[in-house]
Design a protein around this motif. Sequence first.
Motif, PDB file in Angstrom:
ATOM      1  N   PRO A   1       0.808  -1.234   0.000  1.00  0.00           N
ATOM      2  CA  PRO A   1       0.000   0.000   0.000  1.00  0.00           C
ATOM      3  C   PRO A   1       0.837   1.279   0.000  1.00  0.00           C
ATOM      4  N   VAL A   2       2.010   1.261   0.633  1.00  0.00           N
ATOM      5  CA  VAL A   2       2.854   2.466   0.616  1.00  0.00           C
ATOM      6  C   VAL A   2       3.373   2.714  -0.798  1.00  0.00           C
ATOM      7  N   ARG A   3       3.771   1.650  -1.470  1.00  0.00           N
ATOM      8  CA  ARG A   3       4.287   1.817  -2.827  1.00  0.00           C
ATOM      9  C   ARG A   3       3.165   2.208  -3.799  1.00  0.00           C
ATOM     10  N   ARG A   4       1.944   1.681  -3.574  1.00  0.00           N
ATOM     11  CA  ARG A   4       0.819   2.129  -4.425  1.00  0.00           C
ATOM     12  C   ARG A   4       0.533   3.611  -4.188  1.00  0.00           C
ATOM     13  N   ARG A   5       0.699   4.055  -2.930  1.00  0.00           N
ATOM     14  CA  ARG A   5       0.462   5.462  -2.626  1.00  0.00           C
ATOM     15  C   ARG A   5       1.452   6.357  -3.366  1.00  0.00           C
ATOM     16  N   ILE A   6       2.704   5.925  -3.427  1.00  0.00           N
ATOM     17  CA  ILE A   6       3.711   6.681  -4.180  1.00  0.00           C
ATOM     18  C   ILE A   6       3.322   6.736  -5.664  1.00  0.00           C
ATOM     19  N   ALA A   7       2.956   5.572  -6.214  1.00  0.00           N
ATOM     20  CA  ALA A   7       2.583   5.521  -7.635  1.00  0.00           C
ATOM     21  C   ALA A   7       1.344   6.371  -7.908  1.00  0.00           C
ATOM     22  N   SER A   8       0.382   6.320  -6.988  1.00  0.00           N
ATOM     23  CA  SER A   8      -0.850   7.104  -7.168  1.00  0.00           C
ATOM     24  C   SER A   8      -0.555   8.595  -7.152  1.00  0.00           C
ATOM     25  N   GLN A   9       0.290   9.023  -6.205  1.00  0.00           N
ATOM     26  CA  GLN A   9       0.612  10.454  -6.125  1.00  0.00           C
ATOM     27  C   GLN A   9       1.331  10.916  -7.389  1.00  0.00           C
ATOM     28  N   LEU A  10       2.217  10.064  -7.912  1.00  0.00           N
ATOM     29  CA  LEU A  10       2.904  10.411  -9.161  1.00  0.00           C
ATOM     30  C   LEU A  10       1.926  10.426 -10.335  1.00  0.00           C
ATOM     31  N   ALA A  11       0.977   9.485 -10.335  1.00  0.00           N
ATOM     32  CA  ALA A  11      -0.003   9.428 -11.424  1.00  0.00           C
ATOM     33  C   ALA A  11      -0.910  10.648 -11.410  1.00  0.00           C
ATOM     34  N   ASP A  12      -1.204  11.145 -10.217  1.00  0.00           N
ATOM     35  CA  ASP A  12      -2.131  12.271 -10.085  1.00  0.00           C
ATOM     36  C   ASP A  12      -1.431  13.621 -10.233  1.00  0.00           C
ATOM     37  N   GLY A  13      -0.089  13.618 -10.169  1.00  0.00           N
ATOM     38  CA  GLY A  13       0.613  14.892 -10.120  1.00  0.00           C
ATOM     39  C   GLY A  13       1.632  15.073 -11.221  1.00  0.00           C
ATOM     40  N   LEU A  14       2.635  15.833 -10.903  1.00  0.00           N
ATOM     41  CA  LEU A  14       3.669  16.170 -11.874  1.00  0.00           C
ATOM     42  C   LEU A  14       4.789  15.137 -11.838  1.00  0.00           C
ATOM     43  N   ASP A  15       5.635  15.179 -12.865  1.00  0.00           N
ATOM     44  CA  ASP A  15       6.876  14.415 -12.831  1.00  0.00           C
ATOM     45  C   ASP A  15       7.864  15.094 -11.884  1.00  0.00           C
ATOM     46  N   ASP A  16       8.964  14.408 -11.616  1.00  0.00           N
ATOM     47  CA  ASP A  16      10.076  14.978 -10.849  1.00  0.00           C
ATOM     48  C   ASP A  16       9.665  15.444  -9.455  1.00  0.00           C
TER      49      ASP A  16
END
Lengths: 114, 114
Positions: A26-41
């Motif tokens: 779930p922590v790694r999905r949260r990272i992926a979700s935040q990246l998917a919803d936001g900007l690169d870098d």
Amino acid sequence: MPVRILAHPDRGELQLDAVLSALSDPVRRRIASQLADGLDDQACIAFQLPVSKSTSTHHFRILREAGVIEQHYRGTAILNSLRATDLKARFPGLLQAILQAARNDAASPTTERP
Amino acid sequence: MPVRILAHPDRGELQLDAVLSALSDPVRRRIASQLADGLDDQACIAFQLPVSKSTSTHHFRILREAGVIEQHYRGTAILNSLRATDLKARFPGLLQAILQAARNDAASPTTERP
């Protein structure tokens, strides 16, 4: 100062086992979700994760080695981007289905969250 | 003789972590794929798996406990079915995306198979 380069699998080397295993946490999905919803870098520090810094570093590394995220240094900070295009090319629909499932999971009243 | 009942999570109890972890293994994806492509109630012995019987039993158990398959006894045989409806209701599109990714993965010339 030499630029430190972090190792990444090429698109053709992405393994389904590693991608699913990386996103089974779930922590790694949260990272992926935040990246998917936001900007690169996005810097690692931009993620509000419920774990220690060393555990957080571990999770980012798992995602990078599985090919889910791209990481590079800017100064002493590590910046993170989702490898959405590579994942879509290699495993069409997979990342989207997992992130959607994660949203459903989080929204479900029957699911206890840590 | 009493009927042995095997424990299964209810649909509302299905956890994304467990489902992704269960399907992060190629042997377990092969079981799920064979069930998706075929009939319900396939005996464990109907799966040609590249592992020992005890390892195979372990893989079926992981799938059952994650809620990916339903298992029940008929005599001394255990019959297996995919919980496609439950998975679709809980995590729409997820199982389909994973099984499709597995097909792409198997077909990819860049991927070494065990």
